[in-house]
Write a protein that holds these residues in place. Structure first.
Motif, mmCIF file in Angstrom:
data_model
loop_
_atom_site.group_PDB
_atom_site.id
_atom_site.type_symbol
_atom_site.label_atom_id
_atom_site.label_comp_id
_atom_site.label_asym_id
_atom_site.label_seq_id
_atom_site.Cartn_x
_atom_site.Cartn_y
_atom_site.Cartn_z
ATOM 1 N N LYS A 2 0.951 -1.033 0.041
ATOM 2 C CA LYS A 2 -0.083 -0.063 -0.059
ATOM 3 C C LYS A 2 0.978 1.219 -0.089
ATOM 4 N N GLU A 4 0.672 5.056 1.060
ATOM 5 C CA GLU A 4 -0.206 6.080 1.976
ATOM 6 C C GLU A 4 0.389 7.603 1.685
ATOM 7 N N GLU A 5 -0.188 8.550 1.224
ATOM 8 C CA GLU A 5 0.439 9.828 0.694
ATOM 9 C C GLU A 5 -0.160 10.720 1.977
ATOM 10 N N TYR A 6 0.802 11.742 2.529
ATOM 11 C CA TYR A 6 0.178 12.445 3.259
ATOM 12 C C TYR A 6 0.378 14.053 3.185
ATOM 13 N N ASP A 15 0.150 9.988 12.227
ATOM 14 C CA ASP A 15 -0.745 8.770 11.792
ATOM 15 C C ASP A 15 -0.155 7.299 11.793
ATOM 16 N N HIS A 184 6.228 -1.305 7.865
ATOM 17 C CA HIS A 184 5.793 0.254 7.244
ATOM 18 C C HIS A 184 7.360 0.880 6.998
ATOM 19 N N THR A 217 3.362 -1.311 3.524
ATOM 20 C CA THR A 217 2.828 -0.018 3.654
ATOM 21 C C THR A 217 4.070 1.185 3.790
ATOM 22 N N HIS A 219 4.647 5.165 3.669
ATOM 23 C CA HIS A 219 4.154 6.284 4.200
ATOM 24 C C HIS A 219 4.978 7.416 3.503
#
Ligand SMILES: O=C(O)[C@H](O)[C@@H](O)[C@H](O)[C@H](O)COP(=O)(O)O
Length: 222
Positions: A2, A4-6, A15, A184, A217, A219
């Motif tokens: 995955k 995940e863009e912040y 997060d 992560h 994942t 990030h």
């Protein structure tokens, strides 16, 4: 995997710390102890600053590093010292830190000692990785002496790594990192994002991050 863009690095830190705390808590529901493994470097500090205050039974958590520079904790290069300043404080101060550096040992002997010391604390419950723009992760640097051994399926838990321009390093092996229950990666900026996007289709010998992609994942923030 995955991605995940912040909106920004602060949102990411809050997060990711929250996700990691939740995964540690889940591990403690079904296991007597949990193993948390984190990197050093410049990216994870803000995550540690939030995670250290998480309400969980830190007395049942063992904390170690993905890798370490073979330097004493008095050195400003020490990842162990970074953890003691940013993660092993507040509520997390009661966690059990298992450093990778062994004073009085060379890195070869130290890697054997660390492998024995960590064997009973695997698989990793929660893993946080960093990555360099050269696609290294932990201290698995492309072209490093020791990388092929560290990528082998039957590699020991920890190995010595000698990479050009780096002090001697100890690193957890790729299969130990890849077998973590919750994985992560934190990366910042366009250069590392582009490097990661290239790495996913590359040979791990040229892009070691490619050895730990399963169920990872990512990030990312600018
Ligand atoms: O010892 C270290 O430096 C880290 O453990 C290393 O694996 C780090 O995660 C990457 O080098 C990225 O470092 P930055 O987060 O500083 O870019």
């Amino acid at each position: 995997m995955k991605f995940e863009e912040y909106h920004d690095r602060d949102m990411l830190a809050i997060d990711v710390a929250n996700v990691m705390a939740g995964r540690l808590e889940n591990a403690l529901f079904t296991h007597e102890r949990a193993t948390l493994v984190v990197p050093g470097g410049t990216s994870p500090g803000p995550i540690f600053d939030v995670l250290s205050g998480a309400r969980l039974d830190w007395s049942r958590v063992d904390v170690t590093l993905t890798d370490e520079r073979w330097v004493d904790e008095s050195s400003d290069r020490s990842n162990g010292a970074l953890l003691r300043r940013h993660l092993l404080v507040d509520r997390a101060a009661v966690a059990t830190f298992k450093p990778l550096y062994r004073a009085g040992m060379d890195v070869d002997a130290g890697a054997l000692d660390v492998s024995a010391a960590l064997a009973d604390h695997l698989p990793i419950s929660v893993l946080l990785l960093g990555m360099g723009a050269d696609m290294h992760t932990a201290s698995l640097f492309p072209g490093a002496d020791g990388l092929d051994d560290a990528l082998a399926a039957d590699a020991p838990v920890a190995l010595p790594i000698h990479a050009e321009g780096q002090e001697p390093r100890i690193s957890l092996s790729a299969h130990v990192l890849d077998s973590a229950m919750s994985k992560h990666l934190v990366i910042f900026g366009a250069e590392k994002r582009a490097a990661f996007e290239r790495a996913v289709d590359m040979d791990p010998r040229n892009a070691p991050i490619a050895a730990v992609l399963e169920d990872l994942t990512v990030h990312w923030a600018e």
